[in-house]
Design a protein around this motif. Structure first.
Motif, PDB file in Angstrom:
ATOM      1  N   LYS A 194       0.796  -1.184   0.100  1.00  0.00           N
ATOM      2  CA  LYS A 194      -0.101  -0.049  -0.035  1.00  0.00           C
ATOM      3  C   LYS A 194       0.887   1.399   0.061  1.00  0.00           C
ATOM      4  CE  LYS A 194      -4.128  -1.905   2.126  1.00  0.00           C
ATOM      5  NZ  LYS A 194      -4.954  -1.645   3.479  1.00  0.00           N
ATOM      6  N   GLY A 195       2.223   1.132  -0.031  1.00  0.00           N
ATOM      7  CA  GLY A 195       2.846   2.159  -0.084  1.00  0.00           C
ATOM      8  C   GLY A 195       3.452   2.849   1.133  1.00  0.00           C
ATOM      9  N   ALA A 196       3.440   2.073   2.424  1.00  0.00           N
ATOM     10  CA  ALA A 196       3.965   2.510   3.623  1.00  0.00           C
ATOM     11  C   ALA A 196       5.477   2.729   3.501  1.00  0.00           C
ATOM     12  CB  ALA A 196       3.243   1.918   4.670  1.00  0.00           C
ATOM     13  N   GLY A 197       5.809   3.929   4.145  1.00  0.00           N
ATOM     14  CA  GLY A 197       7.288   4.063   4.180  1.00  0.00           C
ATOM     15  C   GLY A 197       7.997   2.913   5.137  1.00  0.00           C
ATOM     16  N   ALA A 198       9.448   2.831   4.821  1.00  0.00           N
ATOM     17  CA  ALA A 198      10.201   1.903   5.344  1.00  0.00           C
ATOM     18  C   ALA A 198      10.195   1.991   6.724  1.00  0.00           C
ATOM     19  CB  ALA A 198      11.626   1.803   4.919  1.00  0.00           C
ATOM     20  N   TRP A 199      10.319   3.011   7.580  1.00  0.00           N
ATOM     21  CA  TRP A 199      10.343   3.267   8.959  1.00  0.00           C
ATOM     22  C   TRP A 199       8.994   3.180   9.652  1.00  0.00           C
ATOM     23  CZ3 TRP A 199      14.831   3.062  11.357  1.00  0.00           C
ATOM     24  CH2 TRP A 199      15.824   3.495  10.564  1.00  0.00           C
ATOM     25  N   ARG A 200       7.914   3.605   8.700  1.00  0.00           N
ATOM     26  CA  ARG A 200       6.640   3.380   9.343  1.00  0.00           C
ATOM     27  C   ARG A 200       6.322   1.913   9.217  1.00  0.00           C
ATOM     28  NH1 ARG A 200       1.932   6.226   9.971  1.00  0.00           N
ATOM     29  NH2 ARG A 200       0.062   4.885   9.773  1.00  0.00           N
TER      30      ARG A 200
END
Length: 287
Positions: A194-200
């Protein structure tokens, strides 16, 4: 809840009693237990030498000695060190805080290095960084504690850092494998899709499910740190319980060695029980 707590306390007491009994027995059957360096003093009279031998023979009866030790322990009396001629309680009061402080500093450094290296290596997706990380962890995990301690003595660096470098490879490798497994979980794959960032993804989808395993690792790392730090204290001349144990072993100081066995066993068991309790509590809270 109360039943579980009572069972945990009983288990702790049983393990401590068994550890001290086995420690006293092993010390007694060790070669040279009945000898004493003071007997080589030419200035001692025959009566003094005979008194030293009698003092050693009193400790030869392990059941009798252990029963007396338990009775004294229940009264809060840890006995007197025969080699240092000081109450064991005072020796522990002086030396134990030094060791506990070094354990805390070394554990913090080991976890920071291990966790940071595992996370950076995983997120960077760099073969060079992976090769360097694996090489560093492999080098330190195979280095004897005595060798690294000697290096730190020559470099005049803090002994706690040497202990941290010996323990961080185990933390790094466990965390590295845990990250590899966690990133293959369905909810993590969905979040990344879904495109969540790596740190998130790391903070919200990887770390929370992995916390029970990390809490269990804390107890293991404390046990490892105790085993690593004690010989380092001896070589680096740190006035902790490691140095005290070495002096007691050289002098065959049974009262001191039995109490040191009790302290080390207590620290190890309490760390394991605390991490297990924290892991179970966290697992129930997220279930």
């Amino acid at each position: 809840m109360l039943r579980s707590l009572a069972l945990a306390v009983l288990r702790l007491l049983a393990i401590l009693l068994m550890a001290t009994l086995l420690g006293a027995t092993l010390i007694r059957v060790a070669p040279g237990f009945t000898s004493d360096e003071q007997q080589l003093n030419s200035g001692l009279s025959s009566q003094s030498i005979q008194a030293l031998r009698q003092a050693r023979l009193v400790d030869s009866d392990i059941p009798r000695y252990y029963a007396g030790y338990i009775r004294s322990l229940l009264r809060g009396d840890l006995g007197t060190s025969r080699s240092l001629n000081q109450p064991v309680r005072e020796l522990l009061r002086e030396r134990l805080p030094v060791t506990l402080w070094n354990i805390a500093i070394a554990l913090l450094a080991a976890w920071l290095i291990g966790m940071a290296l595992a996370i950076i290596t995983h997120l960077a997706h760099s073969r060079v960084l992976t090769f360097v990380s694996e090489g560093l962890s492999g080098a330190f995990i195979s280095t004897p504690a005595a060798v690294l301690a000697l290096v730190f003595v020559l470099l005049r660096q803090p002994p706690a850092l040497a202990a941290a470098l010996l323990v961080f490879p185990k933390i790094y490798r466990y965390c590295r494998n845990l990250l590899l497994e966690s990133y293959e979980l369905p909810h993590v794959l969905t979040a990344r899709a879904k495109g969540a960032g790596a740190w998130r993804v790391l903070a919200w989808h990887v770390v929370p499910p992995a916390l029970p395993q990390l809490l269990a690792l804390i107890g293991v790392s404390i046990s490892l740190m105790i085993g690593v730090l004690l010989p380092i204290e001896v070589i680096c001349d740190v006035p902790g319980i490691g140095q005290l144990a070495w002096q007691a072993a050289e002098a065959r100081d049974l009262p001191l060695l039995v109490n040191l066995t009790l302290v080390v066993a207590l620290l190890t068991i309490c760390a394991t029980m605390f991490s297990d309790a924290a892991r179970r509590t966290f697992t129930r809270s997220i279930a």
